[in-house]
Design an enzyme around this catalytic site. Structure first.
Site, PDB file in Angstrom:
ATOM      1  N   ARG A  28       0.806  -1.226   0.000  1.00 26.40           N
ATOM      2  CA  ARG A  28       0.000   0.000   0.000  1.00 26.40           C
ATOM      3  C   ARG A  28       0.834   1.269   0.000  1.00 26.40           C
ATOM      4  O   ARG A  28       0.411   2.286  -0.573  1.00 26.40           O
ATOM      5  CB  ARG A  28      -0.968  -0.003   1.190  1.00 26.40           C
ATOM      6  CG  ARG A  28      -0.287  -0.039   2.543  1.00 26.40           C
ATOM      7  CD  ARG A  28      -1.268   0.241   3.652  1.00 26.40           C
ATOM      8  NE  ARG A  28      -2.341  -0.753   3.700  1.00 26.40           N
ATOM      9  CZ  ARG A  28      -3.391  -0.654   4.490  1.00 26.40           C
ATOM     10  NH1 ARG A  28      -3.518   0.378   5.289  1.00 26.40           N
ATOM     11  NH2 ARG A  28      -4.319  -1.585   4.515  1.00 26.40           N
TER      12      ARG A  28
ATOM     13  N   GLU B 222      -6.215   2.558  17.920  1.00 23.91           N
ATOM     14  CA  GLU B 222      -5.439   3.517  17.139  1.00 23.91           C
ATOM     15  C   GLU B 222      -4.629   4.475  18.007  1.00 23.91           C
ATOM     16  O   GLU B 222      -3.599   4.983  17.579  1.00 23.91           O
ATOM     17  CB  GLU B 222      -6.371   4.314  16.219  1.00 23.91           C
ATOM     18  CG  GLU B 222      -5.644   5.180  15.224  1.00 23.91           C
ATOM     19  CD  GLU B 222      -6.583   5.803  14.197  1.00 23.91           C
ATOM     20  OE1 GLU B 222      -6.085   6.491  13.304  1.00 23.91           O
ATOM     21  OE2 GLU B 222      -7.809   5.591  14.302  1.00 23.91           O
TER      22      GLU B 222
ATOM     23  N   LEU C  54      -8.991  -3.100  12.950  1.00 22.75           N
ATOM     24  CA  LEU C  54     -10.110  -3.610  13.744  1.00 22.75           C
ATOM     25  C   LEU C  54      -9.634  -4.660  14.737  1.00 22.75           C
ATOM     26  O   LEU C  54     -10.031  -4.662  15.908  1.00 22.75           O
ATOM     27  CB  LEU C  54     -11.175  -4.203  12.826  1.00 22.75           C
ATOM     28  CG  LEU C  54     -12.419  -4.793  13.513  1.00 22.75           C
ATOM     29  CD1 LEU C  54     -13.130  -3.723  14.326  1.00 22.75           C
ATOM     30  CD2 LEU C  54     -13.365  -5.391  12.475  1.00 22.75           C
TER      31      LEU C  54
END
Length: 280
Positions: free
Chosen positions: A36, A121, A138
């Site tokens: 990514r 996070e 998650l």
């Protein structure tokens, strides 16, 4: 704008510039299936080359029913914006959507402050490395949220909670300029602490946040919005300082003035309320 799943590329979606030409193969042999961070930099570079604010994600080569069944939420949301992704290109751009650092914790969410726990996070557990894998966001919240709760139960047994008061000289209210500061912070981070970084840009970001933090000094935030903006000033400065001190590239952190991959494994931390990066 909303977040599109990178699995759309995994299922056969391709990226094209504003002229309708594929480009990812020019940056990596895996093209759209590259890591990514590589794909993000490819998009960013193509946007600069074409002087555009986006590129296109093209799913029109896939079966219509497959797209609708595989990505029902994305399909319907795009329809709400007047875009049929089975027939039309989707304008896309890189975006920061998950923080791969934060408050340092152990594997039970404990921080350096007794009684304070962090998970998800907001925490730095070390599970992401330099380039978070899809869906680990998650999982991190679920796993370490539960572990933090268990640790808090054990640690708080037979202890009495006490309220501590912090003395401030004055209050400060930035709520009337909330949107202005929010946009300034976003623009500062995107332009200087974004997909591609260099020392000059990072120094510019640090200078901006220094100016704002001097304005705040030891003042107490008068409301939630002011507290949010002050926190963003602090976190923005910490990120820029950490990025400036890491003279090399790895994963999502890419320095165009130090493009070589960093060979050493370490975290950059800040402690005792000081803006002095420490390698660990």
């Amino acid at each position: 704008a909303f977040l599109l799943s990178e699995s759309m590329r995994g299922e056969g979606g391709v990226l094209k510039n504003i002229h309708g030409k594929r480009f990812c193969h020019n940056y990596h042999k895996l093209a759209e299936l590259a890591p990514r961070d590589v794909v993000s930099r490819a998009i960013f570079s193509e946007m600069q080359k074409t002087d555009s604010e986006f590129v296109y994600l093209d799913l029109t080569g896939l079966e219509k029913d497959f797209v609708k069944n595989r990505f029902p939420k994305i399909y319907n949301t795009c329809l709400d914006f007047g875009l049929d992704i089975t027939k039309e290109y989707i304008p896309v751009s890189p975006a920061a959507h998950y923080y791969m650092g934060g408050v340092e914790t152990d594997l039970w969410g404990r921080t350096s402050i007794e009684g304070l726990y962090a998970a998800g996070e907001t925490a730095c557990t070390g599970v992401h490395g330099a380039n978070r894998l899809a869906s680990n966001s998650l999982l991190e919240g679920v796993v370490f949220g539960g572990r933090s709760a268990k640790a808090a139960i054990v640690d708080s047994k037979h202890k009495t909670l006490q309220k501590n008061n912090v003395d401030y000289k004055d209050e400060i209210d930035l709520s009337d300029k909330y949107e202005v500061y929010l946009q300034e912070i976003q623009e500062t981070m995107w332009e200087n602490v974004g997909v591609v970084r260099n020392f000059d840009g990072l120094a510019k970001a640090v200078s901006y946040f220094n100016e704002k933090l001097e304005m705040i000094s030891d003042k107490k935030p008068a409301n939630q919005k002011t507290g949010e903006i002050i926190n963003m000033f602090y976190v923005g400065k910490l990120m820029a300082l950490a990025a400036a001190s890491r003279e090399g590239s790895r994963g999502a952190h890419f320095r165009e003035d130090f493009p070589e991959k960093s060979k050493e494994d370490y975290h950059i931390i800040f402690k005792d309320g000081k803006f002095s990066p420490i390698n660990r």
